[in-house]
Design a protein around this motif. Structure first.
Motif, short mmCIF file in Angstrom:
data_model
loop_
_atom_site.label_atom_id
_atom_site.label_comp_id
_atom_site.label_asym_id
_atom_site.label_seq_id
_atom_site.Cartn_x
_atom_site.Cartn_y
_atom_site.Cartn_z
N TYR A 103 0.92 -6.75 2.04
CA TYR A 103 -0.23 -7.61 2.34
C TYR A 103 -0.38 -8.63 1.23
N PHE A 104 -1.06 -9.73 1.54
CA PHE A 104 -1.48 -10.67 0.52
C PHE A 104 -2.95 -10.41 0.27
N SER A 105 -3.34 -10.21 -0.98
CA SER A 105 -4.71 -9.81 -1.28
C SER A 105 -5.35 -10.67 -2.35
N VAL A 106 -6.66 -10.66 -2.32
CA VAL A 106 -7.47 -11.23 -3.39
C VAL A 106 -8.45 -10.12 -3.78
N TYR A 107 -8.45 -9.78 -5.06
CA TYR A 107 -9.36 -8.75 -5.53
C TYR A 107 -9.94 -9.15 -6.88
N ILE A 108 -11.09 -8.59 -7.18
CA ILE A 108 -11.78 -8.86 -8.43
C ILE A 108 -11.45 -7.74 -9.41
N LYS A 109 -10.95 -8.12 -10.56
CA LYS A 109 -10.62 -7.15 -11.61
C LYS A 109 -11.72 -7.24 -12.66
N LYS A 110 -12.46 -6.15 -12.80
CA LYS A 110 -13.56 -6.09 -13.77
C LYS A 110 -13.42 -4.80 -14.55
N GLY A 111 -13.02 -4.91 -15.79
CA GLY A 111 -12.76 -3.71 -16.58
C GLY A 111 -11.59 -2.95 -16.00
N ASN A 112 -11.81 -1.68 -15.71
CA ASN A 112 -10.76 -0.84 -15.13
C ASN A 112 -10.86 -0.74 -13.61
N SER A 159 -16.69 6.03 -1.65
CA SER A 159 -15.92 4.79 -1.66
C SER A 159 -14.52 5.00 -1.10
N TYR A 160 -14.05 3.97 -0.42
CA TYR A 160 -12.69 3.95 0.12
C TYR A 160 -11.81 3.20 -0.87
N TRP A 161 -10.55 3.61 -0.97
CA TRP A 161 -9.65 2.97 -1.92
C TRP A 161 -8.23 2.95 -1.36
N ALA A 190 5.58 -5.33 -11.50
CA ALA A 190 5.95 -3.97 -11.88
C ALA A 190 5.84 -3.03 -10.70
N ARG A 191 6.44 -1.91 -10.85
CA ARG A 191 6.36 -0.86 -9.83
C ARG A 191 5.20 0.10 -10.13
N ASP A 192 4.44 -0.16 -11.20
CA ASP A 192 3.28 0.68 -11.53
C ASP A 192 2.21 0.51 -10.46
N THR A 193 1.64 1.63 -10.03
CA THR A 193 0.61 1.56 -9.01
C THR A 193 -0.78 1.48 -9.65
N PHE A 194 -1.72 0.96 -8.88
CA PHE A 194 -3.12 0.90 -9.30
C PHE A 194 -3.99 0.98 -8.07
N LYS A 195 -5.25 1.32 -8.27
CA LYS A 195 -6.19 1.48 -7.15
C LYS A 195 -7.05 0.23 -6.99
N ILE A 196 -7.37 -0.04 -5.73
CA ILE A 196 -8.30 -1.11 -5.37
C ILE A 196 -9.36 -0.49 -4.48
N ILE A 197 -10.63 -0.70 -4.82
CA ILE A 197 -11.75 -0.23 -4.01
C ILE A 197 -11.89 -1.14 -2.80
N VAL A 198 -12.05 -0.53 -1.61
CA VAL A 198 -12.23 -1.29 -0.36
C VAL A 198 -13.63 -0.97 0.14
N VAL A 236 0.85 -1.18 0.00
CA VAL A 236 0.00 0.00 0.00
C VAL A 236 0.89 1.24 0.00
N VAL A 237 0.68 2.12 -0.96
CA VAL A 237 1.46 3.36 -1.02
C VAL A 237 0.62 4.59 -0.67
N ASN A 238 -0.70 4.47 -0.75
CA ASN A 238 -1.58 5.58 -0.43
C ASN A 238 -2.97 5.02 -0.17
N LYS A 239 -3.77 5.74 0.57
CA LYS A 239 -5.16 5.35 0.79
C LYS A 239 -5.99 6.60 0.89
N GLY A 240 -7.26 6.47 0.52
CA GLY A 240 -8.11 7.65 0.55
C GLY A 240 -9.58 7.33 0.44
#
Length: 95
Positions: free
Chosen positions: A76-85, A42-44, A53-61, A31-35
């Motif tokens: 952290y170890f995570s499981v997330y659903i990727k749907k579109g963007n 929505s929280y992310w 990669a070192r490219d960052t991306f957002k995950i909705i929480v 995690v590099v940022n949260k908001g």
């Protein structure tokens, strides 16, 4: 007969184009940022995968309590659903 076949073909093509595929992704993240986005209510978290990669991306929480426990610069170890963007968190645990 031609009309029925044409209508059926158009219906199938329309329905096929409407579907958006989704995939479950499991990976380590840092995690590099949260908001919080007020307009979307929505929280992310902004993260990157240290093994790729070192490219960052957002995950909705969706769970505010889970979001509040996450810390910046923590792995952290995570499981997330990727749907579109959009990525939506399903599970997360401290490594």
């Amino acid at each position: 007969m031609k009309r029925a076949l044409l209508f059926s073909l158009m219906t199938v093509l329309f329905l096929a184009s409407c579907g958006t595929s989704s995939a479950a992704v499991s990976s380590s993240i840092i995690v590099v940022n949260k908001g919080y986005t007020k307009s979307q209510n929505s929280y992310w978290i902004q993260v990157y995968d240290p093994k790729n990669a070192r490219d960052t991306f957002k995950i909705i929480v969706k769970d505010k309590m889970a979001w509040s426990l996450l810390k910046n610069n923590q792995e952290y170890f995570s499981v997330y659903i990727k749907k579109g963007n959009q990525n939506v968190l399903k599970q997360i645990r401290n490594d």
